[in-house]
Scaffold this motif. Sequence first.
Motif, PDB file in Angstrom:
ATOM      1  N   ALA A 271      16.506  24.081 -21.501  1.00  0.00           N
ATOM      2  CA  ALA A 271      15.477  25.112 -21.400  1.00  0.00           C
ATOM      3  C   ALA A 271      14.084  24.541 -21.634  1.00  0.00           C
ATOM      4  O   ALA A 271      13.088  25.045 -21.099  1.00  0.00           O
ATOM      5  N   ALA A 272      14.007  23.485 -22.446  1.00  0.00           N
ATOM      6  CA  ALA A 272      12.720  22.844 -22.724  1.00  0.00           C
ATOM      7  C   ALA A 272      12.399  21.766 -21.697  1.00  0.00           C
ATOM      8  O   ALA A 272      11.447  21.006 -21.887  1.00  0.00           O
ATOM      9  N   ASN A 273      13.201  21.692 -20.627  1.00  0.00           N
ATOM     10  CA  ASN A 273      12.982  20.727 -19.554  1.00  0.00           C
ATOM     11  C   ASN A 273      13.154  19.287 -20.036  1.00  0.00           C
ATOM     12  O   ASN A 273      12.460  18.373 -19.585  1.00  0.00           O
ATOM     13  N   ILE A 274      14.069  19.104 -20.973  1.00  0.00           N
ATOM     14  CA  ILE A 274      14.344  17.780 -21.519  1.00  0.00           C
ATOM     15  C   ILE A 274      15.742  17.354 -21.088  1.00  0.00           C
ATOM     16  O   ILE A 274      16.714  18.102 -21.259  1.00  0.00           O
ATOM     17  N   THR A 275      15.841  16.190 -20.509  1.00  0.00           N
ATOM     18  CA  THR A 275      17.130  15.658 -20.081  1.00  0.00           C
ATOM     19  C   THR A 275      17.487  14.438 -20.928  1.00  0.00           C
ATOM     20  O   THR A 275      16.616  13.781 -21.497  1.00  0.00           O
ATOM     21  N   VAL A 276      18.786  14.163 -20.977  1.00  0.00           N
ATOM     22  CA  VAL A 276      19.312  13.070 -21.796  1.00  0.00           C
ATOM     23  C   VAL A 276      20.035  12.084 -20.901  1.00  0.00           C
ATOM     24  O   VAL A 276      20.849  12.464 -20.052  1.00  0.00           O
ATOM     25  N   THR A 277      19.716  10.800 -21.076  1.00  0.00           N
ATOM     26  CA  THR A 277      20.433   9.746 -20.364  1.00  0.00           C
ATOM     27  C   THR A 277      20.817   8.661 -21.365  1.00  0.00           C
ATOM     28  O   THR A 277      20.157   8.485 -22.399  1.00  0.00           O
ATOM     29  N   GLY A 278      21.878   7.933 -21.028  1.00  0.00           N
ATOM     30  CA  GLY A 278      22.328   6.861 -21.912  1.00  0.00           C
ATOM     31  C   GLY A 278      23.012   7.401 -23.160  1.00  0.00           C
ATOM     32  O   GLY A 278      23.208   8.619 -23.323  1.00  0.00           O
ATOM     33  N   LYS A 279      23.351   6.492 -24.058  1.00  0.00           N
ATOM     34  CA  LYS A 279      24.049   6.864 -25.289  1.00  0.00           C
ATOM     35  C   LYS A 279      23.485   6.077 -26.468  1.00  0.00           C
ATOM     36  O   LYS A 279      23.118   4.905 -26.331  1.00  0.00           O
ATOM     37  N   ALA A 280      23.455   6.753 -27.600  1.00  0.00           N
ATOM     38  CA  ALA A 280      23.020   6.083 -28.818  1.00  0.00           C
ATOM     39  C   ALA A 280      23.996   4.970 -29.180  1.00  0.00           C
ATOM     40  O   ALA A 280      23.586   3.904 -29.665  1.00  0.00           O
ATOM     41  N   ALA A 281      25.283   5.223 -28.941  1.00  0.00           N
ATOM     42  CA  ALA A 281      26.295   4.212 -29.273  1.00  0.00           C
ATOM     43  C   ALA A 281      26.106   2.948 -28.444  1.00  0.00           C
ATOM     44  O   ALA A 281      26.469   1.845 -28.891  1.00  0.00           O
ATOM     45  N   ASP A 282      25.527   3.093 -27.249  1.00  0.00           N
ATOM     46  CA  ASP A 282      25.279   1.930 -26.394  1.00  0.00           C
ATOM     47  C   ASP A 282      23.868   1.372 -26.578  1.00  0.00           C
ATOM     48  O   ASP A 282      23.501   0.382 -25.933  1.00  0.00           O
ATOM     49  N   GLY A 283      23.094   2.021 -27.405  1.00  0.00           N
ATOM     50  CA  GLY A 283      21.742   1.553 -27.679  1.00  0.00           C
ATOM     51  C   GLY A 283      20.731   1.849 -26.574  1.00  0.00           C
ATOM     52  O   GLY A 283      19.637   1.282 -26.574  1.00  0.00           O
ATOM     53  N   ASN A 284      21.070   2.743 -25.605  1.00  0.00           N
ATOM     54  CA  ASN A 284      20.143   3.024 -24.499  1.00  0.00           C
ATOM     55  C   ASN A 284      19.866   4.510 -24.321  1.00  0.00           C
ATOM     56  O   ASN A 284      19.540   4.973 -23.234  1.00  0.00           O
ATOM     57  N   LEU A 285      20.002   5.262 -25.406  1.00  0.00           N
ATOM     58  CA  LEU A 285      19.739   6.696 -25.344  1.00  0.00           C
ATOM     59  C   LEU A 285      18.261   6.949 -25.050  1.00  0.00           C
ATOM     60  O   LEU A 285      17.377   6.381 -25.673  1.00  0.00           O
ATOM     61  N   GLN A 286      18.005   7.812 -24.048  1.00  0.00           N
ATOM     62  CA  GLN A 286      16.641   8.184 -23.689  1.00  0.00           C
ATOM     63  C   GLN A 286      16.524   9.683 -23.492  1.00  0.00           C
ATOM     64  O   GLN A 286      17.452  10.340 -22.992  1.00  0.00           O
TER      65      GLN A 286
END
Length: 565
Positions: A271-286
């Motif tokens: 709803a806030a127009n925020i998308t998630v890519t990658g994973k924290a476990a892989d060290g590439n969360l964005q």
Amino acid sequence: MAITPTLSSVGIGAGASGLDVGAIIDKLMTAEAAPLDTFDKKTASYQAKLSALGTLSGAVSTFQGSLSALTNSNNFRAVSATPSDLLVLSASAGAKAVAGSYNINVSQLAQAQTLTSAGMASKLSTIGSGAKTTVSFQLGSLAGGTFGVTGTTLSGSTLLTGISNGSLNINGTAIPTDASTKSARALAEAINAKSSTTGVTATAQPTVSNATMFSGFGNIATGADGTYSLSVGGIEIVTQGNGVAAGGGITAASLDTTLAGPNAISNALAAANITVTGKAADGNLQFTRADGSNLGIEEVVTGSVMGGIGHAANAVNDGSNVTLASSITLASGNASPITVAGSNPAATGLTAGTGGSYMNTGFTQDGTQATGSVVIDATNNSLQGIRDAINNAGLGVTASIVSDGTDKPYHLVLSSTKTGANSAMKISLSGSDGQPADSALNDLLSYDASGTQNLKQNSAAQNTNFSVNGIAITSSSNSVDSAIEGVTLSITKIGNSSLSVAKDTTTVKTSITAFVKAYNDLNTSIGKMTAFNPETKKGGVLLGDSTVQSIQSQLRRQLGAPITG
């Protein structure tokens, strides 16, 4: 002795011989002059007839001339084309034009592409080493992308205080900004509010967190008095209360599970127009905010907390707060250079000056247009030499040199000779004998809308775009003869105009009026020349003349005959 008679006086009266010699002489002279009088009368008569025939000939010639316009069938099919606004367009109609009314809306004029080089101190100075370099020209069309200016990420001071009013001016128009203008999105909205006057639109680039921000995210451990929460864009993602050991609460894996959803958290982010890519476990969360709004990522801690963003599981975390911003991209509506000015354009991530380039644009060569090249070497490696080489080669491109009055005033200006979107230039350089092109020449002239653009575009290659009664039409020229059958449009300005195409009776009316006048004048002339006045018993100079009678007879016969065809 001989006797010689004498006449003593020619005035001998009646008392002498009785002869009136003077009267006799007068009569003799009158008798002798009679033939001359007759000759003079005949001469005057002939001259009068000759003059009358000349007048008649002129009237007949005028009459014949009046017939020429009536013998041209195109004059009876003539059509006029009248626009309501002559500043927008002019028009002419041919015999094939059909009467009607048209609404014409012109949104763009055709023009040729113009490219300008960087300035040089002299037009005669040598450029480069003089190594043999071939400059090749191609003409074609551009597709995709935009022409404009890319800004840099908004600075921290801008995120803190906003952009003061007067900081930015685009193409001579001030952009209203204030303390609330703290994001690329807000700046883009302010610029777009003035697009109608600037001809420029702004796009806020997505706000994206650093790809390595969550690299090494440590498991959260909270002491007896410790708490931890992670928020993104004001949305609380995860929390952990007191007394939770590392691995027993928030971990990189558990954070990824929460973000994967579907759940209240993932819905709130969307709803806030925020998308998630990658994973924290892989060290590439964005995290990415597509609309260019600022993106805050905050860790709030109380008491004793270890682990988290940038902290190992046994490293103390005192909390963090990062606000991420993005930049804007300006796009010119007609691919013209954009002028950026103002008291502090740097606050907007832009640089003062005039320029622009193509971004994400492709070039396709037009095979119907000739290509060619010129060779530049030690004999012609100056602005003037390059100009002359291009102009002498007949490449579909003309070159000129323009001075702007600065310390490096001389610019080489290249223009395609044709208007239209298919006449954009691509200029590539190559060396000879396996050697590269002269680097100085390459830096000066190389131009490819899909790649390196060392020349600056002043005007884009574009078509005329307009509509006729709502039907969209495109032409490579501002002179268009294919939009409306039989009508040629000469478009000169963006705007609206109605066009009335109607039968043109003016020419026919004028021709008929001239014919009637010439006929009446001829008849009047003939009438005067052949009239007989019963009172004076005198006739016109051409009364009874067979030539005049023949002309009258032919005229009456022709006017009374039906027209065939």
